[in-house]
Design a protein around this motif. Structure first.
Motif, PDB file in Angstrom:
ATOM      1  N   LYS A   1       0.879  -1.295  -0.072  1.00  0.00           N
ATOM      2  CA  LYS A   1       0.116   0.173   0.087  1.00  0.00           C
ATOM      3  C   LYS A   1       0.925   1.177  -0.053  1.00  0.00           C
ATOM      4  O   LYS A   1       0.429   2.206  -0.797  1.00  0.00           O
ATOM      5  CB  LYS A   1      -0.957   0.105   1.222  1.00  0.00           C
ATOM      6  N   GLN A   2       1.832   1.193   0.635  1.00  0.00           N
ATOM      7  CA  GLN A   2       2.728   2.355   0.820  1.00  0.00           C
ATOM      8  C   GLN A   2       3.500   2.617  -0.529  1.00  0.00           C
ATOM      9  O   GLN A   2       3.547   3.757  -1.134  1.00  0.00           O
ATOM     10  CB  GLN A   2       3.937   2.183   1.745  1.00  0.00           C
TER      11      GLN A   2
ATOM     12  N   ARG B   1       2.349   1.795  -3.478  1.00  0.00           N
ATOM     13  CA  ARG B   1       1.103   2.319  -4.389  1.00  0.00           C
ATOM     14  C   ARG B   1       0.781   3.916  -4.032  1.00  0.00           C
ATOM     15  O   ARG B   1       0.619   4.654  -4.979  1.00  0.00           O
ATOM     16  CB  ARG B   1      -0.355   1.399  -4.250  1.00  0.00           C
ATOM     17  N   ASP B   2       0.944   4.215  -2.761  1.00  0.00           N
ATOM     18  CA  ASP B   2       0.582   5.449  -2.292  1.00  0.00           C
ATOM     19  C   ASP B   2       1.592   6.579  -2.900  1.00  0.00           C
ATOM     20  O   ASP B   2       1.397   7.522  -3.021  1.00  0.00           O
ATOM     21  CB  ASP B   2       0.163   5.662  -0.825  1.00  0.00           C
TER      22      ASP B   2
ATOM     23  N   TYR C   1      -4.724  -8.675  -0.858  1.00  0.00           N
ATOM     24  CA  TYR C   1      -4.030  -7.336  -0.527  1.00  0.00           C
ATOM     25  C   TYR C   1      -5.073  -6.734   0.521  1.00  0.00           C
ATOM     26  O   TYR C   1      -4.592  -5.871   1.288  1.00  0.00           O
ATOM     27  CB  TYR C   1      -4.038  -6.700  -1.742  1.00  0.00           C
ATOM     28  N   ALA C   2      -6.455  -6.726   0.087  1.00  0.00           N
ATOM     29  CA  ALA C   2      -7.550  -5.931   1.141  1.00  0.00           C
ATOM     30  C   ALA C   2      -7.537  -6.611   2.470  1.00  0.00           C
ATOM     31  O   ALA C   2      -7.238  -5.509   3.424  1.00  0.00           O
ATOM     32  CB  ALA C   2      -8.698  -6.169   0.428  1.00  0.00           C
TER      33      ALA C   2
ATOM     34  N   TYR D   1      -3.826  -5.464   3.977  1.00  0.00           N
ATOM     35  CA  TYR D   1      -3.240  -4.061   3.934  1.00  0.00           C
ATOM     36  C   TYR D   1      -4.189  -2.688   3.802  1.00  0.00           C
ATOM     37  O   TYR D   1      -3.625  -1.858   3.882  1.00  0.00           O
ATOM     38  CB  TYR D   1      -2.297  -3.789   2.756  1.00  0.00           C
ATOM     39  N   ILE D   2      -5.567  -2.963   3.768  1.00  0.00           N
ATOM     40  CA  ILE D   2      -6.254  -1.912   4.043  1.00  0.00           C
ATOM     41  C   ILE D   2      -7.643  -1.978   4.905  1.00  0.00           C
ATOM     42  O   ILE D   2      -7.685  -2.935   5.387  1.00  0.00           O
ATOM     43  CB  ILE D   2      -6.961  -1.472   2.544  1.00  0.00           C
TER      44      ILE D   2
ATOM     45  N   THR E   1     -12.147   1.769  -0.391  1.00  0.00           N
ATOM     46  CA  THR E   1     -10.917   1.065  -0.382  1.00  0.00           C
ATOM     47  C   THR E   1     -11.056  -0.275  -1.059  1.00  0.00           C
ATOM     48  O   THR E   1      -9.985  -0.796  -1.746  1.00  0.00           O
ATOM     49  CB  THR E   1     -10.157   0.999   0.891  1.00  0.00           C
TER      50      THR E   1
ATOM     51  N   ARG F   1     -10.931   0.047  -4.674  1.00  0.00           N
ATOM     52  CA  ARG F   1      -9.645   0.550  -5.107  1.00  0.00           C
ATOM     53  C   ARG F   1      -8.588  -0.600  -5.274  1.00  0.00           C
ATOM     54  O   ARG F   1      -7.831  -0.859  -6.010  1.00  0.00           O
ATOM     55  CB  ARG F   1      -8.891   1.596  -4.437  1.00  0.00           C
ATOM     56  N   ALA F   2      -8.835  -1.437  -4.021  1.00  0.00           N
ATOM     57  CA  ALA F   2      -8.058  -2.948  -4.194  1.00  0.00           C
ATOM     58  C   ALA F   2      -8.133  -3.619  -5.457  1.00  0.00           C
ATOM     59  O   ALA F   2      -7.259  -4.445  -6.018  1.00  0.00           O
ATOM     60  CB  ALA F   2      -8.407  -3.625  -2.977  1.00  0.00           C
TER      61      ALA F   2
ATOM     62  N   ASP G   1      -4.745  -1.620 -12.534  1.00  0.00           N
ATOM     63  CA  ASP G   1      -5.250  -0.137 -12.299  1.00  0.00           C
ATOM     64  C   ASP G   1      -6.138   0.290 -13.161  1.00  0.00           C
ATOM     65  O   ASP G   1      -6.488   1.674 -13.138  1.00  0.00           O
ATOM     66  CB  ASP G   1      -3.978   0.719 -11.868  1.00  0.00           C
TER      67      ASP G   1
END
Length: 466
Positions: free
Chosen positions: A355-356, A358-359, A390-391, A394-395, A401, A404-405, A412
Motif C-alpha cells: 500500500k505504501q 502504491r500511495d 491485498y485488501a 493492507y487496507i 478502499t 480501489r483494491a 489499475d
C-alpha cells in the motif's frame, strides 16, 4: 572495483544510445472452482460468439459512489447495453436500446446477447506466472521436500525434473490458460526457463501455445535463467532467447544464486539494452544483500535513461525489511523511474509495503507465480483472490478502499475513479472484461465472487451469456 565501475559506465553509455520503445505492458482465502456447466451451451459445445458486431444487454455497470459526507458508503449501479464491434466497445446504450433500423450505418439485425444482470469488471491480468513448468493438468503431486531446502537444492531438483516435464509443456500450459481465463484473466506475463537443461525448448513450446491462443489471450514472455544467469553460464542462451522473441530479460537472486551481485545485474541489464527489452527479475533475498540489489538496480536505471520504465522487480521481499521512512525514500525513486513491483501478495511473516508503494506512485501488479508445481501446490490462478488478500492484509475494508483494491488485479483499470466518476468502460476501450456475480467491485473483492463469462477483445473466451 575498477572492473565494476567500468562495466557500469559501459551500461550507462550503452543505455544513452538506445532509443526507448514502448513494450506491451500493464500500463485466509476462498477459492471458487470454475463451473464447467457455465462453459457449455445447449448443444453441448463450449459457447462462442462468432459475430464481430453485436449487442450485450443487461450489463450491470458501476455508476458512482453514494457518499455520507466525504465517505463512500455504497456503490450505485445501472443496467446498460454494450455495442461491441471489431474487439472494441463502440457505445454504451440504454439497456436493450438497439439502434434504429432507419440509420444507414447500422444493422438492425445485429445479434444480441444477455449478460444476465452480472457486474462487468475490467479483464484481469496475471502478471507473474510460470506457464512452462507445472504439474497442473497432470496427476497430483505434493512437494515432499525436507525443511531447510535451499535454492541450490531446488536448482538441482529442477535439473532432474525439467526433462520429465518438458513433453507436457504445451498441454499443461493450455490447461493453465484455461484456468486463468475462467478466473477472468486474459492478459499475462509468463516467465519461461532459459538455462542449459531446457535450452530454448520451453520458449519454443510456450510460443507455440500462445500463437494458438492469441485471439483470446495476450501474454508477454520473460526469459528466466532459473538456475542462475552466471551460475549456469546462461548469457548466450539468454541472448538467443531475445533474438527468438522473448519480451523481457529475467534474472534471479544475484547474490544468493550468482554470488556476484553487480556482475549478475550488469549482465542482465546489458542484455536488455543490447536488444532494447525490458527487465523482470525474481528477487527473493531478504538479507541486506537484497536491499543492496534493489538500490543498485534503481541507481542503474537512474543513470541509464533507456531503462526508465523498463524494470520490474518481482517479489522484492527485501522491501519488507525496511522501515517506513526507508520505503518512502526508495519508493519515491522507483516512482520517478517508473519501476514496477510484481507481488504475489504473500501471506506469512513478510509484511510487504504494497500500500505504501502504491500511495507513493509505484505501479504494483500481481500474479499467481506457481500453480501446483515443485515450488508450491497452492496457486489458484485467480487475481480476484489476490486483490482479496491485498485488501485483507493492507487496507481498511470500506466501500471505497475495497473498490480501489481491485486495481492490483486489473493493471489499475477501475470502473470508478476516486471521486466516484465512471471512467471505464468508455467508447473505444478494448472489449476485454469479466462478468461477475456481484453487486459492485467492493463486494467482488471482499467475497471473491464467482465469474460467469470472460471476454477478450470482443471474443467470449470462457463461460456463457444468454
Amino acid at each position: 572495483m575498477s572492473e565494476n565501475k567500468s562495466r557500469r559506465e559501459f551500461i550507462s553509455q550503452s543505455g544513452k544510445m538506445v532509443t526507448a520503445c514502448a513494450l506491451f505492458g500493464a500500463t485466509g482465502s476462498v477459492a471458487y472452482a470454475a463451473d464447467p456447466a457455465k462453459q457449455i451451451c445447449e448443444t453441448g459445445k463450449p459457447m462462442s460468439i462468432s459475430a464481430k458486431h453485436y449487442y450485450l444487454d443487461n450489463v450491470l455497470l458501476e455508476a458512482g459512489f453514494n457518499f455520507d459526507g466525504s465517505v463512500a458508503t455504497s456503490t450505485r449501479t445501472e443496467l446498460k447495453t454494450l455495442e461491441i464491434k471489431d474487439g472494441k466497445i463502440v457505445a454504451l446504450r440504454d439497456n436493450k436500446s438497439h439502434t434504429d433500423a432507419t440509420l444507414p450505418h447500422y444493422d438492425a439485425t445485429l445479434p444480441h446477447y444477455d449478460a444476465g444482470n452480472k457486474l462487468m469488471l475490467p479483464a484481469m491480468r496475471d502478471m507473474h506466472i510460470h506457464l512452462d513448468k507445472t504439474f497442473y493438468g497432470g496427476p497430483w503431486r505434493s512437494l515432499n521436500r525436507p525443511a531447510g531446502t535451499t535454492i541450490q537444492d531446488m536448482i538441482r531438483l529442477e535439473q532432474k525434473l525439467l526433462p520429465e516435464l518438458q513433453p507436457y509443456t504445451q498441454e499443461r500450459a493450455e490447461k493453465l490458460i484455461d484456468l486463468i481465463q475462467s478466473k477472468g484473466s486474459t492478459i499475462a506475463r509468463s516467465h519461461c526457463n532459459i538455462e542449459p537443461v531446457s535450452g530454448l525448448k520451453n520458449l519454443e513450446n510456450l510460443q507455440a501455445v500462445l500463437s494458438r491462443r492469441k485471439p483470446g489471450f495476450d501474454c508477454e514472455i520473460v526469459a528466466f535463467p532459473q538456475h542462475g544467469l552466471l551460475l549456469s553460464h546462461s548469457e548466450k542462451l539468454m541472448r538467443e532467447a531475445m533474438q527468438a522473441g522473448a519480451h523481457y530479460v529475467g534474472g534471479l537472486d544475484p547474490t544468493n544464486v550468482d554470488g556476484a551481485m553487480e556482475k549478475s545485474l550488469d549482465t542482465m541489464f546489458q542484455i536488455a539494452l543490447d536488444y532494447n527489452k525490458g527487465v523482470d527479475i525474481h528477487l527473493h533475498e531478504t538479507s541486506p544483500a537484497g536491499v543492496a540489489a534493489v538500490n543498485y538496480m534503481v541507481e542503474t536505471v537512474e543513470k541509464t535513461p533507456a531503462l526508465k520504465g523498463k524494470l520490474t522487480i518481482s517479489h522484492a521481499f527485501a522491501l519488507a525489511t525496511l522501515n517506513e521512512q526507508q520505503v518512502d525514500e526508495i519508493a519515491t525513486r522507483m516512482a520517478a523511474q517508473q519501476v514496477t513491483i510484481a507481488s504475489t501478495v504473500p501471506i506469512g511473516t513478510l509484511h510487504m509495503p504494497l500500500k505504501q508503494l502504491r500511495d507513493k506512485g509505484v505501479f504494483v501488479m500481481t500474479g499467481t507465480d506457481s500453480v501446483i508445481d515443485h515450488w508450491s501446490p497452492y496457486g489458484l490462478g485467480d487475481m480476484l483472490e489476490k486483490a482479496n488478500l491485498y485488501a485483507q492484509l493492507y487496507i481498511r475494508p470500506n466501500e471505497q478502499t475495497l473498490s480501489r483494491a481491485l486495481g492490483i488485479a486489473t493493471g489499475d483499470v477501475l470502473p470508478l475513479n476516486d471521486k466516484g466518476e465512471r471512467v471505464w468502460p468508455k467508447a473505444q476501450d478494448d472489449a476485454s472484461f469479466v462478468l461477475v456475480d456481484a453487486s459492485c467491485s467492493a463486494e467482488a473483492v471482499a467475497r471473491i465472487s464467482p465469474r460467469t463469462a470472460t471476454f477478450h477483445n470482443g471474443n467470449l473466451v470462457w463461460g456463457a451469456v444468454g
